[in-house]
Design an enzyme around this catalytic site. Sequence first.
Site, PDB file in Angstrom:
ATOM      1  N   LYS A 173       2.442  21.892  42.749  1.00  0.00           N
ATOM      2  CA  LYS A 173       3.116  23.179  42.943  1.00  0.00           C
ATOM      3  C   LYS A 173       4.629  23.066  43.112  1.00  0.00           C
ATOM      4  O   LYS A 173       5.309  24.069  43.169  1.00  0.00           O
ATOM      5  CB  LYS A 173       2.553  23.883  44.191  1.00  0.00           C
ATOM      6  CG  LYS A 173       1.213  24.501  43.997  1.00  0.00           C
ATOM      7  CD  LYS A 173       0.862  25.320  45.236  1.00  0.00           C
ATOM      8  CE  LYS A 173      -0.395  26.128  45.055  1.00  0.00           C
ATOM      9  NZ  LYS A 173      -0.676  26.960  46.234  1.00  0.00           N
ATOM     10  N   ARG A 186      -6.307  38.204  49.301  1.00  0.00           N
ATOM     11  CA  ARG A 186      -5.414  39.340  49.483  1.00  0.00           C
ATOM     12  C   ARG A 186      -5.765  40.469  48.527  1.00  0.00           C
ATOM     13  O   ARG A 186      -5.842  41.610  48.918  1.00  0.00           O
ATOM     14  CB  ARG A 186      -3.952  38.923  49.245  1.00  0.00           C
ATOM     15  CG  ARG A 186      -3.411  38.011  50.313  1.00  0.00           C
ATOM     16  CD  ARG A 186      -2.071  37.447  49.912  1.00  0.00           C
ATOM     17  NE  ARG A 186      -2.252  36.603  48.729  1.00  0.00           N
ATOM     18  CZ  ARG A 186      -1.447  36.589  47.690  1.00  0.00           C
ATOM     19  NH1 ARG A 186      -0.377  37.325  47.655  1.00  0.00           N
ATOM     20  NH2 ARG A 186      -1.703  35.814  46.650  1.00  0.00           N
ATOM     21  N   HIS A 226      -0.973  34.515  56.882  1.00  0.00           N
ATOM     22  CA  HIS A 226      -1.668  33.269  57.239  1.00  0.00           C
ATOM     23  C   HIS A 226      -1.969  33.248  58.733  1.00  0.00           C
ATOM     24  O   HIS A 226      -3.085  32.917  59.147  1.00  0.00           O
ATOM     25  CB  HIS A 226      -0.800  32.040  56.921  1.00  0.00           C
ATOM     26  CG  HIS A 226      -0.548  31.799  55.476  1.00  0.00           C
ATOM     27  ND1 HIS A 226       0.722  31.592  54.986  1.00  0.00           N
ATOM     28  CD2 HIS A 226      -1.380  31.695  54.416  1.00  0.00           C
ATOM     29  CE1 HIS A 226       0.663  31.370  53.689  1.00  0.00           C
ATOM     30  NE2 HIS A 226      -0.612  31.439  53.319  1.00  0.00           N
ATOM     31  N   SER A 284       3.549  33.633  50.072  1.00  0.00           N
ATOM     32  CA  SER A 284       4.637  32.679  50.318  1.00  0.00           C
ATOM     33  C   SER A 284       5.670  32.747  49.201  1.00  0.00           C
ATOM     34  O   SER A 284       6.874  32.662  49.450  1.00  0.00           O
ATOM     35  CB  SER A 284       4.080  31.258  50.420  1.00  0.00           C
ATOM     36  OG  SER A 284       3.246  31.138  51.540  1.00  0.00           O
TER      37      SER A 284
END
Length: 162
Positions: free
Chosen positions: A41, A90, A17, A128
């Site tokens: 989430k 990614r 990030h 993450s």
Amino acid sequence: MRTVIYPGSFDPLTNGHLDVIKRATKLFDRVIVAVAESNGKKPFFTLAERKRTLAKVVKDIPNVTTTSFSGLLVDFAAKKKACAIIRGLRVVSDFEFEFQMALMNRRLKERIETVFMMPRGKYIYLSSSLVKEVARLGGEVSAFVPDSVEQALRKKLSAKRR
């Protein structure tokens, strides 16, 4: 002034990030890193903790500000007079979802562009979720996150174990 929004849950902020943030500062006059509430989430860190950690990490980057938002991203971007939204990619599997989101955002607010940015190769595998899992299992995460994020992870995990 060209303003871009870089949204995310940043739960936690990773070096990937941070790489995207730093590179975005070379393309835009102002980078607003916006922490999404991410209620669906079930975040590890609270919104306040994520905002605080993020602000601490980017405090010395001159054209970066931090905030949080809820609701439609394109409405938030329009309110901030942003010309674009940055989305990180990614791996190829990220593309399909992000492409659909970009098309929907364009349909909702045509003047706001979506810019896809890939992190440097050394961060391409980083997420993450993986960082949290490694930290939960007692692994070393210092190569994946800024120091203050690692400290916040350790503190949070220590408190949860009590």
